[in-house]
Structure formats: structure tokens, C-alpha cells
Design a protein around this motif. Structure first.
Motif, PDB file in Angstrom:
ATOM      1  N   PHE A  77      86.310  52.170   8.760  1.00 53.08           N
ATOM      2  CA  PHE A  77      84.881  51.994   9.002  1.00 53.08           C
ATOM      3  C   PHE A  77      84.622  50.848   9.975  1.00 53.08           C
ATOM      4  CE2 PHE A  77      80.455  50.906   7.765  1.00 53.08           C
ATOM      5  CZ  PHE A  77      79.886  52.111   8.111  1.00 53.08           C
ATOM      6  N   SER A  78      85.382  49.772   9.851  1.00 58.47           N
ATOM      7  CA  SER A  78      85.254  48.644  10.770  1.00 58.47           C
ATOM      8  C   SER A  78      85.636  49.072  12.196  1.00 58.47           C
ATOM      9  CB  SER A  78      86.151  47.496  10.298  1.00 58.47           C
ATOM     10  OG  SER A  78      86.120  46.442  11.218  1.00 58.47           O
ATOM     11  N   MET A  79      86.704  49.839  12.314  1.00 53.98           N
ATOM     12  CA  MET A  79      87.140  50.355  13.608  1.00 53.98           C
ATOM     13  C   MET A  79      86.062  51.280  14.184  1.00 53.98           C
ATOM     14  SD  MET A  79      90.699  52.414  14.434  1.00 53.98           S
ATOM     15  CE  MET A  79      91.597  51.362  13.313  1.00 53.98           C
ATOM     16  N   TRP A  80      85.463  52.107  13.320  1.00 53.89           N
ATOM     17  CA  TRP A  80      84.413  53.032  13.750  1.00 53.89           C
ATOM     18  C   TRP A  80      83.209  52.253  14.294  1.00 53.89           C
ATOM     19  CZ3 TRP A  80      79.362  53.949  12.255  1.00 53.89           C
ATOM     20  CH2 TRP A  80      78.804  55.151  12.696  1.00 53.89           C
ATOM     21  N   ARG A  81      82.766  51.223  13.543  1.00 53.28           N
ATOM     22  CA  ARG A  81      81.613  50.418  13.977  1.00 53.28           C
ATOM     23  C   ARG A  81      81.867  49.726  15.311  1.00 53.28           C
ATOM     24  NH1 ARG A  81      80.871  48.382   8.549  1.00 53.28           N
ATOM     25  NH2 ARG A  81      81.977  46.563   9.265  1.00 53.28           N
ATOM     26  N   SER A  82      83.043  49.127  15.455  1.00 55.40           N
ATOM     27  CA  SER A  82      83.330  48.414  16.707  1.00 55.40           C
ATOM     28  C   SER A  82      83.451  49.393  17.880  1.00 55.40           C
ATOM     29  CB  SER A  82      84.586  47.548  16.576  1.00 55.40           C
ATOM     30  OG  SER A  82      85.730  48.333  16.404  1.00 55.40           O
ATOM     31  N   THR A  83      84.009  50.565  17.639  1.00 56.84           N
ATOM     32  CA  THR A  83      84.123  51.560  18.705  1.00 56.84           C
ATOM     33  C   THR A  83      82.744  52.073  19.103  1.00 56.84           C
ATOM     34  OG1 THR A  83      86.302  52.177  17.837  1.00 56.84           O
ATOM     35  CG2 THR A  83      85.310  53.669  19.435  1.00 56.84           C
ATOM     36  N   CYS A  84      81.849  52.265  18.140  1.00 58.81           N
ATOM     37  CA  CYS A  84      80.457  52.646  18.445  1.00 58.81           C
ATOM     38  C   CYS A  84      79.808  51.597  19.345  1.00 58.81           C
ATOM     39  CB  CYS A  84      79.636  52.754  17.164  1.00 58.81           C
ATOM     40  SG  CYS A  84      79.629  54.369  16.406  1.00 58.81           S
ATOM     41  N   SER A  85      79.969  50.345  18.989  1.00 61.71           N
ATOM     42  CA  SER A  85      79.373  49.252  19.770  1.00 61.71           C
ATOM     43  C   SER A  85      79.925  49.225  21.183  1.00 61.71           C
ATOM     44  CB  SER A  85      79.633  47.904  19.097  1.00 61.71           C
ATOM     45  OG  SER A  85      78.997  47.845  17.856  1.00 61.71           O
ATOM     46  N   GLU A  86      81.231  49.396  21.316  1.00 58.55           N
ATOM     47  CA  GLU A  86      81.852  49.388  22.637  1.00 58.55           C
ATOM     48  C   GLU A  86      81.343  50.554  23.487  1.00 58.55           C
ATOM     49  OE1 GLU A  86      86.089  49.285  21.974  1.00 58.55           O
ATOM     50  OE2 GLU A  86      85.910  47.461  20.761  1.00 58.55           O
ATOM     51  N   LEU A  87      81.216  51.726  22.883  1.00 56.03           N
ATOM     52  CA  LEU A  87      80.738  52.885  23.636  1.00 56.03           C
ATOM     53  C   LEU A  87      79.263  52.773  23.997  1.00 56.03           C
ATOM     54  CD1 LEU A  87      82.559  55.912  22.008  1.00 56.03           C
ATOM     55  CD2 LEU A  87      82.670  55.192  24.390  1.00 56.03           C
ATOM     56  N   ALA A  88      78.492  52.051  23.201  1.00 56.63           N
ATOM     57  CA  ALA A  88      77.080  51.841  23.516  1.00 56.63           C
ATOM     58  C   ALA A  88      76.938  50.991  24.778  1.00 56.63           C
ATOM     59  CB  ALA A  88      76.359  51.189  22.343  1.00 56.63           C
ATOM     60  N   ARG A  89      77.915  50.123  25.022  1.00 54.01           N
ATOM     61  CA  ARG A  89      77.887  49.261  26.198  1.00 54.01           C
ATOM     62  C   ARG A  89      78.432  49.949  27.440  1.00 54.01           C
ATOM     63  NH1 ARG A  89      79.557  45.622  22.292  1.00 54.01           N
ATOM     64  NH2 ARG A  89      81.718  45.707  22.965  1.00 54.01           N
ATOM     65  N   GLU A  90      79.524  50.713  27.276  1.00 55.02           N
ATOM     66  CA  GLU A  90      80.113  51.387  28.439  1.00 55.02           C
ATOM     67  C   GLU A  90      80.887  52.623  28.005  1.00 55.02           C
ATOM     68  OE1 GLU A  90      83.488  49.472  30.432  1.00 55.02           O
ATOM     69  OE2 GLU A  90      83.639  48.123  28.711  1.00 55.02           O
ATOM     70  N   SER A  91      80.859  53.617  28.874  1.00 57.09           N
ATOM     71  CA  SER A  91      81.533  54.887  28.597  1.00 57.09           C
ATOM     72  C   SER A  91      83.030  54.742  28.843  1.00 57.09           C
ATOM     73  CB  SER A  91      80.947  55.977  29.494  1.00 57.09           C
ATOM     74  OG  SER A  91      81.504  57.211  29.173  1.00 57.09           O
TER      75      SER A  91
ATOM     76  N   ALA B 173      85.912  57.216  23.327  1.00 60.17           N
ATOM     77  CA  ALA B 173      85.109  58.351  22.854  1.00 60.17           C
ATOM     78  C   ALA B 173      85.963  59.265  21.974  1.00 60.17           C
ATOM     79  CB  ALA B 173      84.534  59.127  24.036  1.00 60.17           C
ATOM     80  N   GLU B 174      87.187  59.529  22.390  1.00 60.17           N
ATOM     81  CA  GLU B 174      88.100  60.348  21.576  1.00 60.17           C
ATOM     82  C   GLU B 174      88.363  59.669  20.233  1.00 60.17           C
ATOM     83  OE1 GLU B 174      90.025  63.518  22.200  1.00 60.17           O
ATOM     84  OE2 GLU B 174      88.122  63.624  23.263  1.00 60.17           O
TER      85      GLU B 174
ATOM     86  N   LEU C 287      80.368  63.049  25.864  1.00 59.54           N
ATOM     87  CA  LEU C 287      81.083  64.264  26.246  1.00 59.54           C
ATOM     88  C   LEU C 287      80.461  65.471  25.548  1.00 59.54           C
ATOM     89  CD1 LEU C 287      84.786  63.052  26.108  1.00 59.54           C
ATOM     90  CD2 LEU C 287      83.391  63.450  28.138  1.00 59.54           C
ATOM     91  N   PRO C 288      80.136  66.515  26.295  1.00 60.43           N
ATOM     92  CA  PRO C 288      79.512  67.693  25.687  1.00 60.43           C
ATOM     93  C   PRO C 288      80.313  68.276  24.523  1.00 60.43           C
ATOM     94  CG  PRO C 288      79.393  67.845  28.071  1.00 60.43           C
ATOM     95  CD  PRO C 288      80.259  66.655  27.746  1.00 60.43           C
ATOM     96  N   ARG C 289      81.632  68.262  24.609  1.00 62.96           N
ATOM     97  CA  ARG C 289      82.478  68.792  23.529  1.00 62.96           C
ATOM     98  C   ARG C 289      82.237  68.032  22.236  1.00 62.96           C
ATOM     99  NH1 ARG C 289      87.542  67.392  21.731  1.00 62.96           N
ATOM    100  NH2 ARG C 289      87.818  65.933  23.436  1.00 62.96           N
TER     101      ARG C 289
END
Length: 179
Positions: A57-71, A76-77, A112-114
């Protein structure tokens, strides 16, 4: 406000014969997705290890934050696979609210559309199972019903079949899924 335009822009959709499209999908059958290696460290018996829930869950939250800043494709995978892994975990615990929150939050940052179509399909299926057909149809509306990607196409068709099943539209289910 949610992004509601089509997940695969109409300009990128080819006008392809349905038999040709189905043959293309069949050729993809049996191929396995490239799961990020870090996911393996979170598993026990093919599922999220209960003692790894907080780490995932911690990894998920940090990855969400990173993707919100840049693609970033690799992030994303990772987020996509973490979302599916955690949502399956919450589903087993009968925590549909956390499961839905995972899908909706990931949908906000994935581009990503997929990924987006698969998550919309999962949200549509959950809404249908809750008896909210209108919400299920709304989640599925921006999705491509004729994708050339097997996983994306499967998500749409299974989701639409779930909606038809809840409605008791057995003919629709059979017509959609085929033989």
C-alpha cells in the motif's frame, strides 16, 4: 471532474474486419504480461502476502504521487499491477469500498488507454454486482468495444457481459461472448 473522453481516441482506432480483429486477439492468447519484478517480492502463493499489505500500500501511494507529477511507463505498469494486487486482496476481505477507492484513485493518474479501460471494466463489474447498472454503463461508456489488445478487449466484454447478466439479458451475454 473525471476524464470521460474515449480511452482509445477514435483517430487511433482502425476500421478492421471483425474476423480479422478476432484472429489478432487469438494470436495474443497465451502471452503473459511483463509483471514488474518488485511484485514477486510481495506475493505468497500467488497472492499478496498479508504481512506485505502495508508495504504494498505504501508503494502504491508513492507510485500514485509520482505519476501525478510526471508520466512514466514503468511506474504506470507498477501502479497498474499494484492496484490489481491490492484490490484482489481487499476483495477477499470483502472490503469493496477500499477496492473501489484503489481503482478510482489509480484511474486518476494512469494515462495509458489499456490501463484505464481495464480499470473502468473492473469498476463497471463491481457496480453491476452492486445492482447499479447506470453506474456500470457509465464506467464502461468511454471504453473501446472493439480493442485490438486481448486484455483490454476481454475487460470490456466481460464487463458488458456482467451488466447483461445482472439485467437477465442472456441473449446479450451469448451474443457478446460468442461460442
Amino acid at each position: 471532474p473525471r476524464k470521460e473522453e474515449p480511452e482509445e481516441p477514435n483517430a487511433s482506432m482502425r476500421d478492421i474486419d471483425e474476423n480479422e480483429r478476432l484472429a489478432l486477439l487469438r494470436r495474443q492468447d497465451g502471452s503473459q504480461p511483463n509483471v514488474p519484478p518488485v511484485i514477486d517480492q510481495l506475493l505468497s502463493g500467488g497472492k499478496l502476502a498479508p504481512w506485505k499489505e502495508q508495504e504494498a500500500f505504501s508503494m502504491w501511494r508513492s507510485t500514485c504521487s509520482e505519476l501525478a507529477r510526471e508520466s512514466d511507463f514503468s511506474k504506470a505498469e507498477l501502479l497498474y499491477f499494484l492496484t490489481v494486487l491490492l484490490s484482489n486482496y481487499f476483495s477477499e476481505k470483502n472490503d469493496s469500498l477500499k477496492q473501489r477507492a484503489m481503482y478510482e484513485n489509480a484511474l486518476e493518474v494512469l494515462t495509458l488507454p489499456r490501463h484505464r479501460q481495464i480499470l473502468r471494466g473492473l469498476l463497471a463489474r463491481n457496480a453491476a454486482l452492486e445492482g447499479d447498472i447506470e453506474a456500470a454503463e457509465n464506467w464502461l461508456a468511454p471504453c473501446n468495444p472493439k480493442s485490438e489488445d486481448l486484455e483490454t478487449d476481454s475487460s470490456y466484454r466481460v464487463s458488458k457481459a456482467e451488466i447483461y447478466t445482472v439485467q437477465g439479458n442472456w441473449y446479450g451475454v451469448l451474443e457478446l461472448l460468442g461460442k
